[in-house]
Design an enzyme around this catalytic site. Sequence first.
Site, PDB file in Angstrom:
ATOM      1  N   GLU A 248       0.767  -1.336   0.125  1.00  0.00           N
ATOM      2  CA  GLU A 248       0.085  -0.031  -0.065  1.00  0.00           C
ATOM      3  C   GLU A 248       0.771   1.055  -0.044  1.00  0.00           C
ATOM      4  O   GLU A 248       0.851   2.162   0.829  1.00  0.00           O
ATOM      5  CB  GLU A 248      -0.882  -0.131   1.251  1.00  0.00           C
ATOM      6  CG  GLU A 248      -1.761  -1.252   1.048  1.00  0.00           C
ATOM      7  CD  GLU A 248      -2.567  -1.442   2.227  1.00  0.00           C
ATOM      8  OE1 GLU A 248      -2.848  -0.790   3.101  1.00  0.00           O
ATOM      9  OE2 GLU A 248      -3.387  -2.502   2.367  1.00  0.00           O
TER      10      GLU A 248
ATOM     11  N   GLU B 249      -6.292 -10.676  -1.576  1.00  0.00           N
ATOM     12  CA  GLU B 249      -7.112 -10.306  -0.323  1.00  0.00           C
ATOM     13  C   GLU B 249      -8.769 -10.228  -0.674  1.00  0.00           C
ATOM     14  O   GLU B 249      -9.231  -9.412  -0.447  1.00  0.00           O
ATOM     15  CB  GLU B 249      -6.802  -8.930   0.315  1.00  0.00           C
ATOM     16  CG  GLU B 249      -5.187  -8.617   0.704  1.00  0.00           C
ATOM     17  CD  GLU B 249      -5.144  -7.741   1.405  1.00  0.00           C
ATOM     18  OE1 GLU B 249      -5.655  -6.903   2.132  1.00  0.00           O
ATOM     19  OE2 GLU B 249      -3.712  -7.784   1.682  1.00  0.00           O
TER      20      GLU B 249
HETATM   21  O1  G3I Z   1      -4.008  -7.940  18.680  1.00  0.00           O
HETATM   22  C1  G3I Z   1      -4.816  -6.959  19.248  1.00  0.00           C
HETATM   23  C2  G3I Z   1      -5.451  -7.337  20.633  1.00  0.00           C
HETATM   24  O2  G3I Z   1      -4.328  -7.650  21.286  1.00  0.00           O
HETATM   25  C3  G3I Z   1      -6.374  -6.703  20.901  1.00  0.00           C
HETATM   26  O3  G3I Z   1      -7.014  -7.186  22.309  1.00  0.00           O
HETATM   27  C4  G3I Z   1      -7.572  -6.343  20.003  1.00  0.00           C
HETATM   28  C5  G3I Z   1      -8.714  -5.448  20.506  1.00  0.00           C
HETATM   29  O4  G3I Z   1      -9.281  -4.858  19.152  1.00  0.00           O
HETATM   30  O5  G3I Z   1      -7.046  -5.832  18.817  1.00  0.00           O
HETATM   31  C6  G3I Z   1      -6.078  -6.764  18.172  1.00  0.00           C
HETATM   32  O6  G3I Z   1      -5.312  -6.222  17.017  1.00  0.00           O
HETATM   33  C7  G3I Z   1      -6.429  -5.852  15.858  1.00  0.00           C
HETATM   34  C8  G3I Z   1      -5.647  -6.700  14.792  1.00  0.00           C
HETATM   35  O7  G3I Z   1      -6.304  -6.854  13.775  1.00  0.00           O
HETATM   36  C9  G3I Z   1      -5.372  -8.328  15.304  1.00  0.00           C
HETATM   37  O8  G3I Z   1      -6.518  -8.914  15.417  1.00  0.00           O
HETATM   38  C10 G3I Z   1      -6.467  -4.637  15.484  1.00  0.00           C
HETATM   39  O9  G3I Z   1      -7.098  -3.823  16.334  1.00  0.00           O
HETATM   40  C11 G3I Z   1      -7.194  -4.499  14.220  1.00  0.00           C
HETATM   41  O10 G3I Z   1      -7.252  -3.305  13.743  1.00  0.00           O
HETATM   42  C12 G3I Z   1      -6.437  -5.406  13.137  1.00  0.00           C
HETATM   43  O11 G3I Z   1      -7.319  -5.259  11.739  1.00  0.00           O
HETATM   44  C13 G3I Z   1      -6.405  -5.915  10.995  1.00  0.00           C
HETATM   45  C14 G3I Z   1      -6.130  -4.818   9.615  1.00  0.00           C
HETATM   46  O12 G3I Z   1      -5.504  -5.360   8.692  1.00  0.00           O
HETATM   47  C15 G3I Z   1      -5.084  -3.904  10.475  1.00  0.00           C
HETATM   48  O13 G3I Z   1      -4.027  -4.601  10.610  1.00  0.00           O
HETATM   49  C16 G3I Z   1      -7.666  -6.874  10.251  1.00  0.00           C
HETATM   50  O14 G3I Z   1      -7.532  -8.059  11.096  1.00  0.00           O
HETATM   51  C17 G3I Z   1      -6.683  -7.280   8.875  1.00  0.00           C
HETATM   52  O15 G3I Z   1      -7.938  -8.226   8.242  1.00  0.00           O
HETATM   53  C18 G3I Z   1      -6.274  -6.081   8.010  1.00  0.00           C
HETATM   54  O16 G3I Z   1      -5.918  -6.585   6.892  1.00  0.00           O
HETATM   55  C19 G3I Z   1      -5.495  -5.582   6.023  1.00  0.00           C
HETATM   56  C20 G3I Z   1      -4.261  -6.203   5.178  1.00  0.00           C
HETATM   57  O17 G3I Z   1      -3.151  -6.548   5.994  1.00  0.00           O
HETATM   58  C21 G3I Z   1      -3.720  -5.120   4.314  1.00  0.00           C
HETATM   59  N1  G3I Z   1      -4.600  -4.882   3.447  1.00  0.00           N
HETATM   60  C22 G3I Z   1      -5.994  -4.258   3.833  1.00  0.00           C
HETATM   61  C23 G3I Z   1      -6.314  -5.254   4.797  1.00  0.00           C
HETATM   62  C24 G3I Z   1      -7.897  -4.812   5.372  1.00  0.00           C
HETATM   63  O18 G3I Z   1      -7.897  -3.867   6.108  1.00  0.00           O
END
Ligand code: G3I
Length: 369
Positions: free
Chosen positions: A156, A261
Amino acid sequence: MRIHVVMMAAAGLGLSAMPALAQATLKDAFKNRLLVGVAVRPHQFTGANATQAALIANQFNSITPENVMKWDALQPRENEFHFEQADRYVDFGTRNGMFTIGHTLVWHSQVPGWLFKDAAGNPVDRETLLARMKKHIQTVVGRYKGRVKGWDVVNEALEEDGTLRQSPWLKIIGEDYLAKAFQFAHEADPAAQLYYNDYGIEGGKKRDGAIALLKKLKAAGVPVTGVGIQDHVSLTWPPATMLDETITAFGQAGLKVMITELDVDVLPARGHNTSADVSRNEAADPALNPYTNGLPANVQEALARRYAELFAVYLKHPGVVTRVTLWGLCDGESWLNDWPIRGRTSHPLLFDRACKPKPAFQALVAPRR
Ligand code: G3I
């Protein structure tokens, strides 16, 4: 029955956990044409959820880690690497003979606070950030050399208008940060496939920017294998013709194309916005969450037709599109339940909230003739 037992053994699971598996499989439906992958979470690859682990081993021949290989997960503090989850992810993929993907090395999101700063909290200089990038990439890619077959190296890096995103990577290192990232990854595992991965590059200015960027990198001899088109799409965008033209253009630039994705958002949206930027966060509105009690039959059918249409486009490009990865297994755990509005009931994948195959799954494994 015998086949199911073999599959359970392959997934490292006991007989008592044996789920009812769908008979037809995605990996067989596209055998010798496309790898079919899925993004996975810890409970799936550690075996904590044996049913989902078996379903993944049964249906897919590639996996991507949804979160456990992001920088904040692997190196939350400088020089303090946490590999436990990533090791188990790679073990699951290796044990099941899957084309195992690493996601993602250089991204502006999901990075720890220390990465771009010095001890006093000021931005680091170019040489320091390059050294941190090199250390991270060589440690991570080196650890999984030969087992992780493809890496999303840079994620990205483009703005919606096709120019380079004003990320700390760009601001601190300069434009050559992309070339450096690919170079470090290639040095760490010369046999690994290396991808540039982005959303919204299915059309428009961002697509043009991606093609220009990748041509430039290739012309400079940067070891980039291909482009990951994320394909976070809706029922109507991008139109099939647009996607088809875009894949053709990337192929003509000498790039492999991975659909990295894939999911299809069926929920209504505020206006037209093709951005999958994780930082979007909108206010809730019940009118934008209409399918809390399940997906009506007509929308299920529309979703099935859309998946069939998308795969028909991918199959038009043999040798160029080599993998399609779904961004999640079952609807209940899709990121789209919380983005861009938290707490919605989303239905974007091939398996429903009970992890049962949907009409969209049937449309792919047993297309109507
Ligand atoms: O790990 C913490 C955990 O400790 C905490 O208790 C919890 C509370 O909300 O959050 C956890 O982190 C979350 C993480 O996913 C792991 O589950 C984050 O809040 C959450 O924002 C995060 O979301 C991910 C997002 O990327 C940001 O990294 C999504 O699952 C994931 O599907 C999404 O994937 C991205 C790709 O990597 C890149 N392209 C876009 C795609 C969709 O956004």
